[in-house]
Design a protein around this motif. Structure first.
Motif, mmCIF file in Angstrom:
data_model
loop_
_atom_site.group_PDB
_atom_site.id
_atom_site.type_symbol
_atom_site.label_atom_id
_atom_site.label_comp_id
_atom_site.label_asym_id
_atom_site.label_seq_id
_atom_site.Cartn_x
_atom_site.Cartn_y
_atom_site.Cartn_z
ATOM 1 N N UNK A 143 6.407 -8.512 7.101
ATOM 2 C CA UNK A 143 7.861 -8.343 7.160
ATOM 3 C C UNK A 143 8.560 -9.017 5.982
ATOM 4 N N UNK A 144 7.887 -9.968 5.354
ATOM 5 C CA UNK A 144 8.481 -10.652 4.210
ATOM 6 C C UNK A 144 8.763 -9.676 3.074
ATOM 7 N N UNK A 145 7.950 -8.645 2.959
ATOM 8 C CA UNK A 145 8.046 -7.703 1.841
ATOM 9 C C UNK A 145 8.886 -6.464 2.166
ATOM 10 N N UNK A 146 9.340 -6.366 3.393
ATOM 11 C CA UNK A 146 10.105 -5.193 3.807
ATOM 12 C C UNK A 146 11.574 -5.275 3.409
ATOM 13 N N UNK A 202 0.859 -1.171 0.000
ATOM 14 C CA UNK A 202 0.000 0.000 0.000
ATOM 15 C C UNK A 202 0.897 1.223 0.000
ATOM 16 N N UNK A 203 0.608 2.180 -0.854
ATOM 17 C CA UNK A 203 1.443 3.372 -0.954
ATOM 18 C C UNK A 203 0.673 4.561 -0.405
ATOM 19 N N UNK A 204 1.267 5.155 0.635
ATOM 20 C CA UNK A 204 0.646 6.332 1.233
ATOM 21 C C UNK A 204 1.485 7.560 0.914
ATOM 22 N N UNK A 249 6.307 3.496 1.964
ATOM 23 C CA UNK A 249 5.589 2.261 1.683
ATOM 24 C C UNK A 249 5.219 1.558 2.981
ATOM 25 N N UNK A 250 3.990 1.144 3.074
ATOM 26 C CA UNK A 250 3.536 0.331 4.190
ATOM 27 C C UNK A 250 3.117 -1.014 3.612
ATOM 28 N N UNK A 251 3.710 -2.073 4.133
ATOM 29 C CA UNK A 251 3.493 -3.397 3.575
ATOM 30 C C UNK A 251 2.431 -4.148 4.374
#
Length: 301
Positions: free
Chosen positions: A51-54, A11-13, A22-24
């Motif tokens: 956390x996998x996408x961070x 999700x892009x804020x 970026x908030x994953x």
């Protein structure tokens, strides 16, 4: 086999006064009709915490869970209540109480569930009349537990390790289930200690029957455990629990015998056996206490 992505991972804020960030979010990948040379095809679901996408470099421990349709989604779960392991795991990772972990939920295959989850080697030692009775009760025309574990260890695990960032060693690989899923989890650890570093067995269905009275199968499992516990080293972890209500009310006497057997073996690994007073034999009860086995297997020390 096809992949369905159930949730968006990014999700892009943005706002006028601050740089974009970026908030994953977490994600569940669904592999519908996962094919096997050993057992019939079934769905396999993979939960990836946010956390996998961070980071593209972080590797994750993996927890394999049986009865996969009951693990995440109430809509597919037996009785309409799921363990909601994804929510529990995410909260514990966010709190930094357990290691970042992927959950692989392997669906059962309907009527073959008992055949796939019944430990073969202990069953083979039973008296023929006992085998016949259990075969009639559960429809065990053939035993498939060893083939099912080949499916998990030789097909599912290599697929997961090839497609996700995982710790492939036993020290980062765990297995968990309830009822018959508890039996097969214990069996999996003792048969494949080179693959699994620990097992959590909830409401383990020691009697292999729903009737009251004497049941020979727990003695067969106890003998098997006594003969195999030496294959586990000090790094392995083994967890059992049970409730005291409904079907779980049959389990305390058998669990005590298993506890005594393991304690007598002087195994130096991490062992836990718990009783949850008033807990019944259902997904709601397992959901309520899921943090306990997750912490035991995955806790950050």
């Amino acid at each position: 086999m096809r992949l369905l992505i159930l949730s968006c991972c990014i999700l892009l804020l943005a706002c006028d006064s601050a740089p974009s960030s970026k908030i994953f979010s977490s994600r569940i990948d669904v592999y519908a009709g996962f094919q096997s040379e050993f057992v019939e095809a079934r769905n396999v679901e993979v939960f990836l915490p946010r956390q996998y996408f961070e980071s593209d470099s972080t590797h994750f421990r993996v927890l394999y869970m049986h009865d996969g349709q009951n693990v995440f989604n109430p809509e597919t779960s037996y009785g309409g209540v799921a363990w909601e392991a994804d929510s529990a795991l995410q909260a514990m990772i966010d709190a930094n109480t357990i290691y970042p972990t992927i959950v692989v939920a392997i669906w059962n295959n309907g009527m073959q569930r008992y055949a796939e989850y019944c430990p073969e080697k202990p069953f083979a030692t039973l008296d023929p009349l006992v085998k016949a009775e259990l075969t009639t009760e559960y429809g065990l025309d053939e035993l498939l537990a060893d083939d099912y574990l080949r499916f998990v260890t030789e097909e599912v695990k290599p697929f997961i390790d090839s497609n996700y960032r995982t710790f492939r060693e036993a020290s980062g690989t765990f297995i968990m289930g309830a009822s018959m899923g508890g039996l097969i989890s214990c069996y999996a650890l003792l048969e494949h200690p080179e693959v699994f570093g620990g097992a959590a067995c909830l409401s383990t269905h020691w009697p292999m029957s729903h009737s009251t009275g004497h049941h020979p199968f727990p003695s067969a499992m106890e003998t098997f455990i006594a003969s195999r516990i030496h294959v586990l080293d000090s790094t392995h972890r083994l967890y059992f629990d049970h409730g005291t209500a409904a079907l779980d009310s049959l389990y305390p006497v058998y669990q005590k015998s298993i506890d005594d057997c393991i304690n007598a073996a002087e195994w130096t690994g991490q062992y836990m056996s718990l009783s949850f007073v008033g807990a019944a034999h259902n997904e709601a009860s397992w959901k309520a206490r899921i943090a306990t086995p997750l912490s035991f297997l995955l806790n950050i020390q």
